[in-house]
Write an enzyme that holds these catalytic residues in place. Structure first.
Site, PDB file in Angstrom:
ATOM      1  N   ILE A 497       1.242  -1.378  -0.138  1.00 18.76           N
ATOM      2  CA  ILE A 497       0.212  -0.353  -0.135  1.00 18.76           C
ATOM      3  C   ILE A 497       0.595   1.189  -0.437  1.00 18.76           C
ATOM      4  CG2 ILE A 497      -2.250   1.531   1.175  1.00 18.76           C
ATOM      5  CD1 ILE A 497      -2.784  -1.578   2.510  1.00 18.76           C
ATOM      6  N   GLU A 539       2.649  -3.806   5.371  1.00 21.19           N
ATOM      7  CA  GLU A 539       0.809  -3.736   4.112  1.00 21.19           C
ATOM      8  C   GLU A 539       1.627  -3.838   2.866  1.00 21.19           C
ATOM      9  OE1 GLU A 539       3.942  -0.120   4.169  1.00 21.19           O
ATOM     10  OE2 GLU A 539       3.585  -1.449   6.127  1.00 21.19           O
TER      11      GLU A 539
END
Length: 615
Positions: A497, A539
């Site tokens: 991300i 992430e």
């Protein structure tokens, strides 16, 4: 005379069967406690590794930039960059020291220490003699493992650093074994300590830098040491000191395999588990010694004696009343009905008899009512892979269990009283003279549910409900072996991300957790069931897809657009960067993972929200 011989042979068979059952139960228990200790060790390490991966994801680029600038600067500039590094992370280091975080070093690509937080005065030395540093710099690898150096033993995590697509060095964390012990005790509740081979410690630790106390002791003319924390545990526990003088303890330390010592303490039988511990590249350095508490050995013996006596008694009753049929039926009936497990006597086609538990389970009053609707218990066997079937490949269930007497059999049947399917483990005893079989159905439904729950915890990420990194590594290894053997094609997609730290900083970690879960859900909905989707760490996510590079790139582009256009709660909009590569014949797990990771960083460095591919 033949009845006496039969009864003696029957009695001997019971004794051998239940002795073997007792022995196998104890061996299974030993295997389980050894596995629990190994799981505790791995789980403790994984706990810290997850925290380290998060730090790396957030601050790795900062450290990489400082190393990159220092590589071309003069001494004054390098000194200034060292101070910047210290200012940026000294608070983090001091905080981690409270968690028995033993050290943190930043090392340049020439294997030279750029800054050592735990001992700054020794910075600028070269660490080419240390395997973790030498191999990490040479191969640009992420590494973790136990390592012994001048400062003592520690469990280290080393991370390669890249800036603008170029390798600039590495940094590593050193975690004390006391921290691992505390985490193991916190998670599993047992008592642990570490013992090391004397030569493994003293041959590597410099007396000038040694920061720990080591106590020397001998067992069976071999020499061992303990660090200061384990020494306190050893001195405070009289049981450890007594066991250390036993032959069993010496043999356990001499073995390359894990061992379990059963011992008596305060009228209880307990178990001590000894598991060898290896250094980073496979050399045995010492042992984990774990006191796992009360040992069920006496219970296993009692159960074997009780079950053996019960079956012996049933056989005795049958033998004694063989010529008195009316009394035989009464005794057998009472014995069968007293058991909570379903017990059945059958010839494979007709049900001869069963206990009250059996008829209650299927909703019948007695065998007469049962036979109005059914002849065989196999009429209730439900279909399912891995379960005993009424007939399979032309072989009846009865012939199958007798052809495979040592294979564990399970059967699925419907409980009319509870209105649900139940799973049973089937045990049997064959009576040759009468050509009948005594079956026992033990309900293992709850046990299997607990095992499934434990398996889910081991294989799935709790936050996102997709595979975790450990399970992903298993699938990746499997896919590589399949590709090498059969020439199959698969590709690897890695994405993370963009600017995820801003989400946590702006909205808090709860919203950050929601974002991770929502992205996992979106991707899961738009990938195939055969694709392997896992959380790599922080992430970062990984996908294994059995397609060539072009199709994998199309999938990555599709997912990138889906995430870009997805409306998250709180008005959040996100993008992701992707790296995509195809497996090559010379690839290993490390090389393909490294390549896709480099491609991901390339996507990051080219503006994010894009896909970078490479064969």
């Amino acid at each position: 005379m033949k009845y006496i011989v039969f009864f003696l042979a029957y009695s001997l068979g019971i004794a051998l069967y239940f002795y073997n059952d007792y022995r196998l139960s104890l061996e299974k228990y030993h295997a389980n406690v050894i596995q629990n200790v190994q799981n505790a060790y791995e789980a403790a390490i994984n706990t810290y590794e997850f925290a380290n991966d998060t730090f790396h994801a957030v601050y790795g680029d900062t450290i990489a930039r400082i190393l990159f600038e220092a590589s071309s600067g003069d001494k004054a500039q390098q000194k200034e960059l060292q101070e910047e590094l210290k200012r940026s992370f000294i608070d983090f280091y001091n905080l981690k020291r409270q968690e028995l975080f033993e050290g943190m070093s930043v090392i340049d690509k020439n294997k030279k220490v750029f800054y050592r937080f735990h001992d700054p005065k020794f910075s600028s030395d070269t660490l080419s003699w240390r395997p973790m540093v030498a191999r990490g710099v040479q191969n640009f690898l992420y590494q973790k493992g136990l390592e012994i150096d001048d400062y003592g033993e520690a469990y280290r995590f080393s991370y390669p650093l890249f800036w603008d697509g170029r390798y600039v060095g590495m940094y590593e964390y050193a975690l004390s074994l006391e921290a691992i012990v505390q985490q193991m005790e916190k998670m599993y509740g047992d008592r642990y300590m570490f013992i090391f081979d004397k030569d493994a410690i003293e041959s590597k630790i410099s007396t000038l830098k040694m920061q720990k106390e080591y106590k020397h002791f001998s067992i069976a003319e071999k020499h061992y040491v303990m660090n200061n924390d384990s020494l306190k545990e050893f001195k405070s526990c009289g049981v450890y000191r007594e066991l250390a003088a036993t032959r069993a303890f010496a043999e356990a330390l001499d073995s390359l395999e894990p061992s379990v010592i059963d011992y008596r303490y305060e009228h209880l039988t307990n178990a001590l588990v000894i598991v060898p511990v290896k250094e980073l590249y496979g050399t045995k350095a010492g042992y984990i010694v774990a006191d796992v508490g009360e040992n069920p050995k006496p219970l296993y013996l009692q159960r074997a004696l009780f079950d053996g006596f019960l079956l012996f008694f049933v056989g005795g009753v049958v033998f004694y009343f063989y010529r008195r049929m009316f009394k035989q039926q009464l005794y057998v009936r009472n014995l069968l009905d007293s058991q909570h497990q379903m017990l059945v006597i059958t010839d494979g086609e007709q049900l001869q008899d069963a206990n009250r538990t059996f008829f209650r389970f299927f909703g019948y009053k007695d065998i007469r009512a049962f036979k109005k609707d059914h002849n065989c218990v196999c009429d209730f066997f439900l279909e399912g892979d891995g379960y005993l079937q009424k007939e399979k490949n032309g072989v009846s269930w009865y012939d199958f269990i007798h052809d495979n007497p040592y294979q564990k059999q399970r059967v699925k049947m419907y409980d009319k009283l509870l209105g649900e399917e139940r799973i049973f483990e089937v045990s049997f005893e064959f009576f040759e003279e009468t050509h009948r079989t005594f079956l026992s159905f033990r309900d293992v439904t709850e046990q299997l549910l607990r095992e499934q729950e434990l398996e889910n915890k081991a294989n799935f990420d709790k936050l996102t409900s997709i595979y975790n990194r450990q399970k992903f590594d298993f699938f990746l290894e499997k896919e590589i072996k399949k590709a090498q053997r059969y020439g199959s094609v698969f590709s690897l997609i890695m994405f993370d991300i963009d600017h995820f730290k801003k989400i946590n900083d702006t909205y808090g970690h709860d919203v950050g957790d929601y974002v991770l879960g929502e992205i996992a859900r979106v991707v899961k909905e738009h990938t195939r069931d055969v694709d392997i989707f896992a959380r790599w760490g922080g992430e970062e996510f990984m996908i294994i897809t059995n397609t060539p590079l072009e199709q994998a790139e199309n999938l990555a582009q599709k997912l990138r657009v889906l995430i870009q256009n997805h409306s998250f709660n709180y008005g959040i909009r996100l993008t992701c960067s992707f790296g995509v590569t195809q497996f090559a014949a010379e690839d290993s797990e490390k090389t393909i993972a490294k390549r896709v990771d480099t491609l991901l960083y390339s996507a990051k460095n080219h503006g994010r929200n894009c896909v970078r591919t490479q064969l």
